[in-house]
Design an enzyme around this catalytic site. Structure first.
Site, PDB file in Angstrom:
ATOM      1  N   GLN B 500      69.897  33.592  13.288  1.00  0.00           N
ATOM      2  CA  GLN B 500      69.592  32.316  14.275  1.00  0.00           C
ATOM      3  C   GLN B 500      68.027  31.807  13.820  1.00  0.00           C
ATOM      4  OE1 GLN B 500      68.829  35.382  14.423  1.00  0.00           O
ATOM      5  NE2 GLN B 500      67.634  36.221  16.091  1.00  0.00           N
ATOM      6  N   GLY B 501      67.594  32.496  12.803  1.00  0.00           N
ATOM      7  CA  GLY B 501      66.513  31.705  12.249  1.00  0.00           C
ATOM      8  C   GLY B 501      65.010  32.334  12.946  1.00  0.00           C
ATOM      9  N   ARG B 541      66.671  35.692  24.558  1.00  0.00           N
ATOM     10  CA  ARG B 541      65.176  36.060  24.984  1.00  0.00           C
ATOM     11  C   ARG B 541      64.134  36.107  24.050  1.00  0.00           C
ATOM     12  NH1 ARG B 541      64.034  41.147  23.717  1.00  0.00           N
ATOM     13  NH2 ARG B 541      62.236  41.264  25.276  1.00  0.00           N
ATOM     14  N   LYS B 737      61.886  27.951  25.009  1.00  0.00           N
ATOM     15  CA  LYS B 737      62.652  28.885  25.539  1.00  0.00           C
ATOM     16  C   LYS B 737      63.667  28.982  24.766  1.00  0.00           C
ATOM     17  CE  LYS B 737      63.498  26.234  29.479  1.00  0.00           C
ATOM     18  NZ  LYS B 737      64.114  25.734  30.878  1.00  0.00           N
ATOM     19  N   GLY B 740      69.761  30.377  21.995  1.00  0.00           N
ATOM     20  CA  GLY B 740      70.870  30.934  21.307  1.00  0.00           C
ATOM     21  C   GLY B 740      72.252  30.898  21.933  1.00  0.00           C
ATOM     22  N   GLU B 741      72.172  30.701  23.076  1.00  0.00           N
ATOM     23  CA  GLU B 741      73.434  30.851  23.800  1.00  0.00           C
ATOM     24  C   GLU B 741      73.865  29.478  24.444  1.00  0.00           C
ATOM     25  OE1 GLU B 741      73.722  35.261  25.740  1.00  0.00           O
ATOM     26  OE2 GLU B 741      71.825  33.991  26.270  1.00  0.00           O
TER      27      GLU B 741
END
Lengths: 789, 789
Positions: B500-501, B541, B737, B740-741
């Site tokens: 995800q970096g 998160r 914020k 990822g999802e």
């Protein structure tokens, strides 16, 4: 992060709980069950083993290097030479004081045993076979071996020009100096020695020598280079100085430090052999060249060619009054540094300025020369030059006392350097228990009791000696204390535990601050990516420097713990205390450390992280300037008493009792300190009685433990004990100071002085082998005056 | 250490330099050259490979377990069963929410594929052969597979009693509950849904289903246990939650946390499959039992038996006024949790409270059931239950809009939940760009442009959908920033970079604060002994929590840097700034960071260590209490628009355009965020179009990527793009914020809504395979009315 650079007294008012406790070492169980991690055990996937092809000449120009047969041997992955190294690093020269040592020889070789090429294979035996197939042709050049001759040489030079590293400002003026083998000439003048000699009633002058020796750690020098892509490398190494290795390898490669990761595990002994760069630059370069992990582990024989203890020649001259007061002393010391400087120039200088001994002498003149020769490089060795100097000044002192018919111990006490008085550098002595050490030794030896001189074939004698040492300065240690979610705790610490018990000491210091059981604290071993900077594990600096850093880090973590606990207990954090694994309020309510964390993070989570940085402000004496007022953060003092029996027919000397007394400040762990002192004494006993490298045209002729005798259990005196004199280093953690080298200082002269006491024969050169003693006894029989002086 | 628990707006006044920059990922070069470290590559000396023998029945009592043939196979080191595990750990049950899952089956098996025994050998193929020689005899028991049936079951129970973990207070009341398959029944009432339905003009009610699926990460689940003596263990694991693994394995073994070291490397994808305990407890136990390192790497087939995405049944009922206002909504969701709870109860609850969708609905009634069945355990899966719920509520919403002949996008906008309004939990919405996301999607889709509906065999349609998600709360992240002696710098960070970096984002955040180039910052990967605590890499998160922790740590380090630089520059530290690798005084004088450190430590030495701890104070909604005012530290909003072509003869659907719009606050790295959104969309595209686990009496019948179709490059829409809507999360690091999802939320209903737009056919169950679409088209031809509603 707490940073403290100006040490203030930091002993606390309350009595300590964990300090002064002889808890067993944290790692003992692992060690006796064989589960301890050593780099020597490390194997990585796809790893190659390297075997080094070494020079067979002491000084020569490389005419031809034929690696074809080695390369063509099936199973050989590569053969790497200096030319390959230069393709990666244009100037591949390293060293802590001088950038003089090539990763592999380039154009020239400068000692027998110098690494010239490396054969690599998945099978270490095959690599060795391949290394044996490499052939070199040299044009031999004139060589120099003796330190005094080399210093005076006018036509034979080991190096074309001096290349100081630049990290030490006091070496800068040497840059580019040519036509010399003297890497560093350190001199110090305190008042006027010549005028002192004129005022003296007696003049004494002698020359003492010590030979080259090796560290002989149980774990050989070993390193593994692991490439991480083409722009990062991890080095796993049995190093005492991971932070230095990182900085130096990063400098060589031209990379930032965070591209070089250096990690260590436990070390099976270090003693100075594993400092600075040994195999680390080589394995890093090899790994980057072949793009596979590469391991090199030296054989015991190879260690004789890698790093040695400086052979020395020391001339001592003293002027003494009829009343027994030493009023002037002149010392000249020549340090045989071998072909590459390593840390030799620092040994020359750090030891050099204490060469007059722990005595209050009005006029002092000191000259100390780091000398290049065509021998294996000499470097740091437990004591960092002090045992060589103590050999000289305490033999010399004893000769004077006996000549003046003064009790040797009383003579020392009368001249001893006391707190409040200036040392030759001008530094005012503080917190240094010279008098207490002598008093304790006198009591421990029962010095005034009647003696049995023996008779007939066996003569008995007794000797004492005392030495002192400054600590390297200024250096930095940084530590982190991390309290985990369940209240368990770790100390991140760059100090290398090489058998000296530093893990346990650091855990005790952190435990004392945090009110924990030290056995519940884990100590994270050096990994330069994560454990903070530490200058190195050397020179008895860790307990003081890292101990202070750990204490500050623990205080920082405790402050955060108290703030969190204060909220949970509804109590001013300033009123809380830590004990028994709990944080306590004045009214007796308490929470375990784990409960405090849960109260703050609402679950078993989070960390309380404290960091501490410690650097004393003391300055290093610069070249020719003896007037710096603060030369060391603390002084170490060690005295030894020896009882000997001498077989007058064979020259065999039996040390029947060896007593070490040391000023180590407050003792953190008495059992560990006592073993350190006794361990140091036994190590120096070997260097006193038997150990010496023998050379034939630069070739070590006894490069094996069969021919080079280190002490066995039967060589240990029947009676051996150590005692800490009363002392407190107020700037140390809970009053502690270093103890790693003190046991070595005074062993050799104490024994030689005892031999003289027994036989009337004085020996000036170490080691005191039966042959040496026998020849001295025979010479004295033939020419009694000469040896009685 | 800076600790901040009550986020305040922290965006700075000055324009940022590193934030919003699409720098390439730090690890890209290593990845494309194959040099990246993965645990899958790890081999340790003396390591054994373990192969798991698994249950062949869905529910049964173990009558006999015959391991003799396996044990006697030459080369097999050991065969370990549940009985061996119990000898080391009396109660070897683990789990983040319930302690229900045994390390190896004990007495009973509860699903086909459950680990029953492990064969160990130095040769993985031999271990596999040995595992095949193990024989088990079972007394088969009745089994339950469907989540709705299992929830209602009265005689068939997967577990005898519920065993909540105790870490979540809201699960405590379930302790010991018997005769139920419902692990958690979460309910939330917001005003009065029944009264709302009475006030409504129209009532809509539908049931939607999604199947079980797998995460299909490229790197399989793998772990290596390495014993360190008998009282400590290191676990190398491809885990998303190293801190949890440490805590949980320490709890199982009854050890303090500092005896368990958990380290990870890069992960080849995680998607929730690698959270909590997967192989870690097993390899730790095996390693301690056989006193050798043990590695287990799952095959792709085995991953189908290890952890899945929850199959769901969701009933949605809405009351709507003639004006198009949704006034009441009731949702019931059944989550098929499989045989062990894993984090399923949290999915049930965390997703459950948003089941009414991102709409401003006066009256809401939500019930969400975590249900045990005799299927492989279901756990976290990118989106954490949200895509299943969005499938239901956004299909449902579309049906309503079309039924009321309202533009689907306008209908959503009219009902959307805006900042300042309360969500069903009572939480007042803040910093949530619901309107901006819809507006951006409308523009990006050119929604009002005339459309080509196609004709004949190919029909074209367009659909939109929007979803939202709360972030897990409260959780903690702790970070350390260490500036080394040469000014290079590292971030110690427990966030796992699984593609995800996150390494790059954390480096950018630290670089922004310290005025460095992010490419010069190294990110130290999780190792629980050294990198500080992080709850886990999950639920989008990390950017928010760890990003804030890293920012605080960097600020802490910068403060120390400025104090040191202030001394060197003779300047008030408060007036200094950091930029371009330097610390600058207002008069323009500057020192590089390395020069500052050298000025402070007098050489290239020391560190400046900053630490930061971040925990928002938000509370989790407790059972039955929807009135908590702060349910999440931030909301994620994601909308998708899809254009499709439907082949009316074959049912084949081609997604011709897929547009993702998301509220990710301030964008740290636009290129990474865009790829995250597109990656999420393509992953959800697979789950929409083809992916589903098929079972026969609990046995997975398509446990291979040949039979279970994930998207290939040809399945990716010709036109696919993602866009961040304008937004700023004021409590996030520089306004950021999680991202990822978000790309996964709305894909499935957008496509189904587009299919409906194209064909008039509504499909209620995923996936939308050609067969399903074909059958729905055929059914509509035969019974058009049924499918038009």
């Amino acid at each position: 992060m707490s940073t403290r650079v100006d040490p203030q007294p930091i002993t606390e008012d309350r009595p300590t709980v964990q300090i002064g406790r002889s808890i067993p070492r944290l790692e003992s169980l692992e060690k006796v069950t064989g589960e301890t991690e050593y780099i020597h055990h490390l194997r990585l996937p796809h790893m190659l083993y390297g075997k080094i092809f070494r020079s067979s000449v002491a000084h020569g120009r490389i005419l031809k290097l034929d690696t074809r047969a080695a390369r063509e041997l099936p199973g050989v992955a590569a053969v790497i030479t200096g030319a390959d190294v230069c393709a990666l690093i244009p100037e591949p020269y390293y060293g802590p004081a001088f950038h003089d040592q090539p990763v592999l020889a380039i154009d020239k070789v400068r000692y027998v045993g110098e690494p010239v090429a490396v054969a690599l294979s998945e099978d270490p035996h095959l690599a060795e076979h391949a290394a044996n197939l490499i052939e070199a042709e040299y044009e031999e050049l004139p060589a120099v071996f003796d330190e005094v001759e080399a210093a005076a040489a006018t036509d034979t030079f080991v190096h074309d020009a001096l290349k100081p590293a630049g990290t030490f400002p006091d070496l800068k003026h040497l840059q580019g100096r040519t036509k010399t083998n003297v890497a560093l000439d350190f001199s110090l003048r305190h008042n006027d020695a010549e005028r002192g000699f004129e005022q003296a009633d007696y003049i004494f002058e002698h020359v003492f020598r010590t030979p080259a020796a090796i560290h002989a750690a149980m774990e050989p020098i070993v390193a593994v280079g692991e490439p991480r892509g083409s722009s990062a490398v991890t080095i796993h190494t049995s190093s005492q100085s991971p932070s230095f290795v990182r900085t130096e390898v990063a400098r060589l490669l031209g990379w930032p430090e965070n591209h070089v990761r250096v990690r260590t595990a436990f070390l099976g002994g270090g003693f100075g052999a594993k400092l600075y760069i040994k195999l680390e630059a080589l394995v890093a370069v090899l790994a980057l060249l072949v793009k596979r992990p590469v391991k090199i582990a030296l054989t015991m024989e190879e260690q004789f060619y890698t790093i040695t203890k400086h052979a020395t020649t020391v001339r001592m001259k003293s002027g003494v009054t009829k009343a027994g007061k030493v009023v002037a002393r002149r010392c000249e010391a020549w340090w045989n540094g071998g072909a590459y400087a390593d840390i030799g120039p620092r040994v020359t200088q750090k030891s050099g300025f204490t060469a007059a001994g722990p005595y209050d002498i009005e006029n002092v003149s000191l000259d100390s020369y780091a000398v290049y020769t065509n021998l294996p490089p000499a470097g740091a060795f437990r004591g960092f030059g002090i045992p060589q100097l103590v050999w000289a000044y305490e033999s010399h002192t004893d000769i004077i006392a006996r000549e003046l018919e003064l009790d040797p111990l009383e003579f020392r006490r009368a001249n001893i350097l006391r707190n409040g008085r200036p040392q030759a550098t001008g530094t005012i002595m503080r917190d240094t228990a010279t008098v207490e050490v002598l008093d304790t030794l006198e009591r421990a030896m029962d010095w005034k009791a009647p003696r049995d001189p023996g008779d007939g074939n066996v003569r008995r004698g007794r000797g004492v000696a005392i030495g002192f040492k400054a600590c390297i300065a200024p250096t930095t240690s940084v530590a982190i204390v991390n309290i985990y979610g369940d209240g368990s705790c770790a100390v991140y610490c760059g100090t290398v535990d090489m058998g000296q018990g530093s893990d346990t000491a650091m855990a005790q210091i952190a435990a004392e601050v945090l009110g924990l059981d030290p056995r519940a604290i884990s100590v994270i071993h050096p990994d330069t990516d994560v454990t903070p900077y530490d200058m190195a594990t050397l020179g008895s600096r860790s307990t003081f420097h890292m101990g202070n850093a750990v204490r500050l880090a623990a205080l920082d973590a405790r402050e955060k713990l108290f703030i969190m606990a204060g909220k949970a207990l509804g109590c001013d954090p300033g009123l809380l205390s830590a004990a028994g694994g709990c944080v306590r309020a004045p009214d007796g309510r308490q929470l375990s450390v784990g409960e405090v964390i849960k109260s703050g993070f609402l679950m078993q989570a989070g960390n309380l992280i404290g960091s501490g940085s410690f650097r004393p402000t003391y300055t290093s004496p610069s070249h020719g300037d003896g007037q710096s007022s603060d030369i060391t953060p603390f002084w170490m003092v060690g005295a030894v008493g020896a009882d000997v029996e001498v077989d007058m027919e064979t020259g065999h000397v039996r040390v029947t009792r060896l007593v070490s007394v040391a000023d180590v400040g407050t003792v953190i762990n008495p059992a560990i300190v006592t073993r350190q002192l006794n361990g140091g004494a036994v190590m120096q006993l070997g260097l006193t009685m038997s150990e010496a490298l023998r050379f034939d045209h630069g070739q070590v002729t006894n490069a094996s433990l069969a021919d080079y005798k280190i002490p066995g259990i039967l060589d240990v005196p029947a009676e051996i004990f150590a005692e800490a004199a009363p002392g407190c280093q107020h700037s140390g953690p809970f009053g502690a100071k270093g103890a790693g080298e003190t046991g070595t200082f005074a062993v050799s002269p104490a024994i030689a002085n005892a031999i003289h006491d027994a036989t009337g024969v004085r020996i000036y050169d170490l080691p005191l082998t039966p042959e040496v003693v026998y020849r001295a006894l025979r010479a004295a029989q033939h020419n009694p005056l000469e040896n009685e002086l």
